[in-house]
Write a protein that holds these residues in place. Structure first.
Motif, mmCIF file in Angstrom:
data_model
loop_
_atom_site.group_PDB
_atom_site.id
_atom_site.type_symbol
_atom_site.label_atom_id
_atom_site.label_comp_id
_atom_site.label_asym_id
_atom_site.label_seq_id
_atom_site.Cartn_x
_atom_site.Cartn_y
_atom_site.Cartn_z
ATOM 1 N N VAL A 1 -10.315 9.987 -24.798
ATOM 2 C CA VAL A 1 -10.157 11.285 -24.142
ATOM 3 C C VAL A 1 -8.982 11.252 -23.170
ATOM 4 O O VAL A 1 -8.186 12.194 -23.101
ATOM 5 C CB VAL A 1 -11.475 11.647 -23.417
ATOM 6 C CG1 VAL A 1 -11.251 12.717 -22.376
ATOM 7 C CG2 VAL A 1 -12.538 12.070 -24.423
ATOM 8 N N GLN A 2 -8.863 10.138 -22.452
ATOM 9 C CA GLN A 2 -7.781 9.990 -21.486
ATOM 10 C C GLN A 2 -6.436 9.892 -22.204
ATOM 11 O O GLN A 2 -5.463 10.555 -21.831
ATOM 12 C CB GLN A 2 -8.034 8.716 -20.666
ATOM 13 C CG GLN A 2 -6.998 8.431 -19.592
ATOM 14 C CD GLN A 2 -7.149 9.346 -18.390
ATOM 15 O OE1 GLN A 2 -8.260 9.807 -18.105
ATOM 16 N NE2 GLN A 2 -6.042 9.640 -17.715
ATOM 17 N N TYR A 3 -6.415 9.092 -23.265
ATOM 18 C CA TYR A 3 -5.186 8.899 -24.040
ATOM 19 C C TYR A 3 -4.718 10.231 -24.621
ATOM 20 O O TYR A 3 -3.534 10.560 -24.591
ATOM 21 C CB TYR A 3 -5.454 7.895 -25.163
ATOM 22 C CG TYR A 3 -4.230 7.316 -25.822
ATOM 23 C CD1 TYR A 3 -3.650 6.143 -25.344
ATOM 24 C CD2 TYR A 3 -3.669 7.917 -26.951
ATOM 25 C CE1 TYR A 3 -2.540 5.592 -25.964
ATOM 26 C CE2 TYR A 3 -2.557 7.367 -27.571
ATOM 27 C CZ TYR A 3 -1.995 6.198 -27.078
ATOM 28 O OH TYR A 3 -0.888 5.656 -27.696
ATOM 29 N N ALA A 4 -5.683 10.990 -25.140
ATOM 30 C CA ALA A 4 -5.359 12.312 -25.688
ATOM 31 C C ALA A 4 -4.848 13.230 -24.592
ATOM 32 O O ALA A 4 -3.783 13.865 -24.730
ATOM 33 C CB ALA A 4 -6.593 12.899 -26.370
ATOM 34 N N GLY A 5 -5.593 13.290 -23.502
ATOM 35 C CA GLY A 5 -5.243 14.211 -22.413
ATOM 36 C C GLY A 5 -3.840 13.965 -21.892
ATOM 37 O O GLY A 5 -3.061 14.905 -21.664
ATOM 38 N N GLU A 6 -3.492 12.697 -21.724
ATOM 39 C CA GLU A 6 -2.157 12.347 -21.231
ATOM 40 C C GLU A 6 -1.071 12.813 -22.191
ATOM 41 O O GLU A 6 0.088 12.931 -21.810
ATOM 42 C CB GLU A 6 -2.046 10.820 -21.059
ATOM 43 C CG GLU A 6 -2.924 10.288 -19.945
ATOM 44 C CD GLU A 6 -2.984 8.762 -19.927
ATOM 45 O OE1 GLU A 6 -2.443 8.147 -20.868
ATOM 46 O OE2 GLU A 6 -3.578 8.216 -18.992
ATOM 47 N N ARG A 7 -1.451 13.035 -23.416
ATOM 48 C CA ARG A 7 -0.501 13.497 -24.439
ATOM 49 C C ARG A 7 -0.677 14.989 -24.747
ATOM 50 O O ARG A 7 -0.229 15.492 -25.773
ATOM 51 C CB ARG A 7 -0.663 12.643 -25.707
ATOM 52 C CG ARG A 7 -0.024 11.282 -25.536
ATOM 53 C CD ARG A 7 -0.616 10.203 -26.377
ATOM 54 N NE ARG A 7 0.017 8.912 -26.061
ATOM 55 C CZ ARG A 7 -0.295 8.156 -24.999
ATOM 56 N NH1 ARG A 7 -1.247 8.561 -24.165
ATOM 57 N NH2 ARG A 7 0.337 7.017 -24.766
ATOM 58 N N GLY A 8 -1.350 15.687 -23.843
ATOM 59 C CA GLY A 8 -1.471 17.140 -23.998
ATOM 60 C C GLY A 8 -2.483 17.562 -25.039
ATOM 61 O O GLY A 8 -2.386 18.660 -25.595
ATOM 62 N N ILE A 9 -3.446 16.693 -25.304
ATOM 63 C CA ILE A 9 -4.419 16.982 -26.359
ATOM 64 C C ILE A 9 -5.834 16.983 -25.796
ATOM 65 O O ILE A 9 -6.254 16.037 -25.112
ATOM 66 C CB ILE A 9 -4.319 15.924 -27.488
ATOM 67 C CG1 ILE A 9 -2.932 15.983 -28.132
ATOM 68 C CG2 ILE A 9 -5.413 16.145 -28.536
ATOM 69 C CD1 ILE A 9 -2.618 14.804 -29.046
ATOM 70 N N ASP A 10 -6.526 18.049 -26.088
ATOM 71 C CA ASP A 10 -7.918 18.216 -25.678
ATOM 72 C C ASP A 10 -8.815 17.728 -26.823
ATOM 73 O O ASP A 10 -8.486 17.923 -27.996
ATOM 74 C CB ASP A 10 -8.155 19.715 -25.418
ATOM 75 C CG ASP A 10 -9.555 20.011 -24.952
ATOM 76 O OD1 ASP A 10 -10.115 19.234 -24.158
ATOM 77 O OD2 ASP A 10 -10.095 21.060 -25.384
ATOM 78 N N VAL A 11 -9.929 17.095 -26.494
ATOM 79 C CA VAL A 11 -10.813 16.553 -27.530
ATOM 80 C C VAL A 11 -12.080 17.405 -27.650
ATOM 81 O O VAL A 11 -12.901 17.454 -26.736
ATOM 82 C CB VAL A 11 -11.203 15.087 -27.232
ATOM 83 C CG1 VAL A 11 -12.104 14.551 -28.351
ATOM 84 C CG2 VAL A 11 -9.960 14.226 -27.062
ATOM 85 N N MET A 12 -12.182 18.092 -28.777
ATOM 86 C CA MET A 12 -13.408 18.840 -29.071
ATOM 87 C C MET A 12 -14.287 17.957 -29.953
ATOM 88 O O MET A 12 -13.996 17.745 -31.131
ATOM 89 C CB MET A 12 -13.080 20.146 -29.807
ATOM 90 C CG MET A 12 -14.342 20.923 -30.202
ATOM 91 S SD MET A 12 -13.973 22.504 -31.033
ATOM 92 C CE MET A 12 -13.653 21.939 -32.709
ATOM 93 N N VAL A 13 -15.365 17.442 -29.367
ATOM 94 C CA VAL A 13 -16.245 16.607 -30.165
ATOM 95 C C VAL A 13 -17.222 17.509 -30.919
ATOM 96 O O VAL A 13 -17.556 18.604 -30.464
ATOM 97 C CB VAL A 13 -17.010 15.601 -29.274
ATOM 98 C CG1 VAL A 13 -18.005 16.316 -28.374
ATOM 99 C CG2 VAL A 13 -17.701 14.534 -30.128
ATOM 100 N N GLU A 14 -17.613 17.045 -32.104
ATOM 101 C CA GLU A 14 -18.595 17.788 -32.891
ATOM 102 C C GLU A 14 -19.809 16.902 -33.172
ATOM 103 O O GLU A 14 -19.671 15.786 -33.686
ATOM 104 C CB GLU A 14 -17.988 18.228 -34.230
ATOM 105 C CG GLU A 14 -19.023 18.896 -35.148
ATOM 106 C CD GLU A 14 -18.459 19.218 -36.539
ATOM 107 O OE1 GLU A 14 -17.246 19.042 -36.743
ATOM 108 O OE2 GLU A 14 -19.249 19.634 -37.399
ATOM 109 N N ILE A 15 -20.977 17.401 -32.808
ATOM 110 C CA ILE A 15 -22.229 16.798 -33.249
ATOM 111 C C ILE A 15 -22.818 17.801 -34.240
ATOM 112 O O ILE A 15 -23.321 18.859 -33.858
ATOM 113 C CB ILE A 15 -23.194 16.560 -32.062
ATOM 114 C CG1 ILE A 15 -22.532 15.701 -30.974
ATOM 115 C CG2 ILE A 15 -24.502 15.935 -32.562
ATOM 116 C CD1 ILE A 15 -22.239 14.267 -31.386
#
Lengths: 558, 558
Positions: A250-264
């Motif tokens: 999540v941190q790695y994504a965020g630093e690259r301008g990417i939000d993580v939408m998790v799906e269950i």
């Protein structure tokens, strides 16, 4: 008229030297050579810059130094040799925030509620001045601008140059949700594979990682308080994502301008819960699977059960806490009713509560969405939850259209917000043959292969009324991994997944209003693939190198 | 009856523990556990063993130690734990040649004339004795036996074991030509990529590397005396195969039991010669290319010219000297007659010599084949040279059938020997979308994707008479690389290319006479893929891991 000028520059014969992807909303280029000074630096004119902005600057500086991408033309740019040797040198790029901007980390900007993020930026590269400037009103905008800046440069015998200075860009995305979905349940992917993919996503300004993390086949997500589910349901004790892994991603994504939408994904696609909670699952691994599920193994949560409902809500709550994003998906695709018709436990519960299956589903979904909303999440679902089931959903639910691009209109008619994820345009796994069983004549259910050309023609507004256009949040390309693993992740995804990145950044048409044009796009997409390759991504060639070096020569009619 | 027993063992419920691929012609297995002693060794009971046999033994010993492949079942073989802990230990495998055998290097055996190679071997692994034995009447047979031996073993907590001892194999291939073709002209592959592929080929007993080394797009082969062709025609000065590279590849292949059939595709597919010899090429890069060629760029050798004919014969002679194989291909596919109809030079030559195009082609081909034969080569061609052109070819010409599997009968009717390379079964590049131009609805010309299941059903004797069956030398799967590069080489080829390896080793039917059965084969092919992955090949998963661990559970009707 700026946009119109931009398009002439792009389509008028010079596109080969301009590898920008996605196309900025406004772009002006010149015809002067310019090279980076040996001591070229990126200056960060931001007071107390957040760490991830400083890191982004370092990454950019490094890419610019190490990309060493030669121009994709015969001679690899050698014809520019004398112009480049005489070219003025650019000493720096200076990044600033617009006056009055509040400074947040890139990650904090990237995970804001969809529709409230600011990604716009302004980039000016002079023909002869000493410094280029990049301004934005957010650190996320600066990141997007840096990404564009990186794409301007080619290598010629050690010189890093452009032959299109001055370059002026004013840019902002047409849609906030520009996504890529990865399924890590059919086959497992390491954290390093996901990070590598996040890197590549960021290079084409993809903003959303849709992480289809679990499914009937395996449950690799470790959830505090629910550890038994992954302990029993992961493929192995090493094929798991720990809470620390999730935070890392999540941190790695965020630093690259990417939000993580998790799906269950619930209540279908949940056979795996039977490993840890056998009582919770109807038709678990029932045979023949085709009666009870879209693919093996069968098995679905007994959602009519209050125990299962409460368990699920509790699990979703804990997952929600693991992901800082404001959006989270509860899936909801391919629910099989026969599974419940033949399940004595479910039938007994329904009889007991006096509910029919749809009513019980509605209660279950309200509990699920309630759990998300309590955690401040906007809920997302697959289209069936809206179109096939009579379920009451929260008004702010985001609906992912996957079965067919045609279904967007029906979702819009119900006034839900839309993410385009249609199998007929965006499924990266289609066309690789049937993986179930032994029918030598069977093809993948969504044949044929979705080419980049096909994806690139997608119209986000097709079949929608003017009033419905605001319902479109964007779209995503998707990789279901029945036949994928880290072995073919890069080549099956790149550069194809860049197609939708441009569709949803640039919008329904090109900035000047013209339709998108694959002939114009191809040389730029070659650039994307070759630049990715320079950075260690195993992107495939779209054509023989002979064609890549001769833009237009391999068109049908050339 | 041995073969019949073997098949019962394979199909009667135990196949999951037996990852042998291709299926031996005769195989008997038991139900005892056996493990390798910690000091297990492979003893080479051969006087003055050739270096490549000793090296093969070392490789085998190393694979056995490092494969660490767990059984593909739920629990990964843990249920065998107590049987394995009590199991007797095998201390050695002893390799011997049958009395009276002459000792040659593996390579010398592998490059013998097709039909004269001996690959047979006999392998006995006892249930409790101290030593297994492998005998053959050639070093090549010993190599094949070693390859089988490597496939018998699984890892369980550090123990290397089988639960099917005793194992008795008597084996020899049904067909000598079991091939894989790689095109290194559309996109370039490094020597290391080719070597990695040769390794994987050898693991499934593929005997023939068909190297489509040059084509219209690029000419990476450096040929002594003809260096200008690659100097001008290679994609770059580093994208070449030097004579030393060729020797390296040929040697590497030979040591692994693989013969290298190089192809210099003439007289079509030769646009690239126009870079170094513009006078030799008609319709070079002519537009629209579709009038003059099957794919861009257009351009074909002016074969009616005596100068071109002599040049070509000279070039083929030098290429023949670079490759020790007894077979070499001159291609001959997709010759475009319009190119010559519109070529004033060719028309003038024909008028001058009083020949028509077919007569000139016949003269040219006789010169080409003559050059090969002078160098001791059996010539090979694509099917059009036999079916579409009225060309006199040497009787011993080997014909590769590619357009359709149906065409084998027509080739057989002309009494030529056949290598099956049909696009409708064996083209690995099909189904990945159209790479030419910008038609979003276009698919690859040979859609759909050729699944392993489809390839696996190929019948080498279909449509042939009993008398014609001896014309079949075997077959090959092929990778044309318009959309491939080292980035996707492994995943697009493996494990699919193992399909034909079994078809042509095991023959038209299984050893007991039953038709090949994909349901039986799938667990073994999973084993191939997973073992390859352990050895560094990026083979794709054919199914979700859930299915791979549960043989049969993901069949259509299970």
């Amino acid at each position: 008229m700026r946009q119109h000028i931009a398009l002439i520059a792009l389509l008028g014969g010079i596109p080969v030297a301009l590898g920008i992807w996605p196309i900025p909303r406004s772009l002006e280029t010149g015809t002067s050579a310019l090279k980076l000074a040996p001591d070229f630096t990126i200056e960060l004119n931001v007071h107390n810059p957040p760490a991830d902005l400083s890191a982004a600057v370092s990454r950019s500086a490094n890419y610019i130094k190490t990309d060493k991408l030669e121009q994709l033309v015969v001679g690899r740019g050698a014809s520019n040799s004398s112009a480049v040797s005489r070219a003025p040198q650019l000493k720096s790029l200076t990044l600033s925030l617009e006056p009055g901007s509040t400074v947040h980390s890139i990650m904090d900007e990237a995970i804001k509620e969809i529709g409230t993020r600011s990604e716009e930026y302004k980039l000016d590269v002079p023909a002869s001045g000493e410094s280029a400037t990049l301004t934005a009103n957010s650190t996320l905008g600066l990141l997007r601008g840096l990404t564009t800046f990186e794409q301007l440069w080619y290598d010629l015998s050690g010189d890093t140059y452009t032959i299109q200075a001055p370059i002026s860009v004013i840019d902002t995305p047409a849609y906030p949700f520009r996504g890529f979905m990865l399924d890590t349940a059919r086959n497992f992917f390491n954290v390093s594979d996901i990070k590598r993919t996040l890197d590549a996503m960021s290079w084409v300004k993809i903003s959303q990682f849709h992480w289809h993390v679990v499914d009937s086949q395996s449950f690799p997500l470790q959830i505090p308080g629910f550890m038994e589910v992954s302990q029993k349901g992961a493929y192995s004790s090493s094929m798991v994502y720990t809470p620390e892994d999730v935070q890392d991603i999540v941190q790695y994504a965020g630093e690259r301008g990417i939000d993580v939408m998790v799906e269950i994904d619930i209540p279908g696609h949940t056979s795996v819960f039977s490993e840890s909670h056998p009582d919770f699952v109807a038709c678990a691994e029932a045979s023949p699977w085709a009666t009870f599920a879209s693919e093996p193994p069968a098995g679905q949560l007994r959602f009519a059960s209050a125990t299962v409902k409460n368990f699920t809500a509790g699990l979703l709550t804990e997952v929600a806490k693991m992901f800082p994003s404001s959006i989270m998906s509860t899936g909801g695709d391919e629910l099989n009713t026969e599974c419940y018709a033949q399940d004595p436990e479910t039938q007994a519960t329904l009889k007991e509560t006096g509910q029919d299956l749809q009513q019980a589903l509605s209660v279950f979904m309200q509990a699920a969405q309630g759990a998300l909303q309590t955690q401040g999440k906007t809920p997302a679902v697959w289209e069936e939850m809206v179109l096939d089931n009579n379920v009451t959903l929260s008004n702010d639910t985001v609906v992912l259209v996957w079965i067919s691009s045609m279904d967007a209109a029906a979702v819009a008619a119900k006034n839900f917000r839309i993410v385009h994820a249609p199998s007929d345009y965006f499924y990266l796994d289609c066309g690789a043959g049937e993986w179930v069983g032994d029918d030598p004549e069977a093809n993948s259910w969504c044949d044929p292969f979705k080419t980049w050309q096909k994806s690139y023609t997608f119209d986000p507004l097709a079949n929608l009324t003017e009033a419905q256009t605001s319902l479109v949040l964007g779209g995503e390309q998707l990789l279901w991994t029945e036949q994928s693993s880290p072995a073919n992740l890069d080549p099956i995804v790149w550069p194809r997944a860049a197609s939708s990145a441009e569709v949803f950044w640039t919008g329904a048409t090109l900035p000047g209003g013209e339709p998108r044009n694959g002939t114009e796009a191809l040389p730029r997409l070659h650039d994307v693939a070759f630049r990715m390759a320079q950075r260690g991504i195993r992107a495939i060639p779209l054509q023989p190198l002979w064609c890549a070096l001769r833009p237009g020569k391999c068109n049908v009619d050339s």
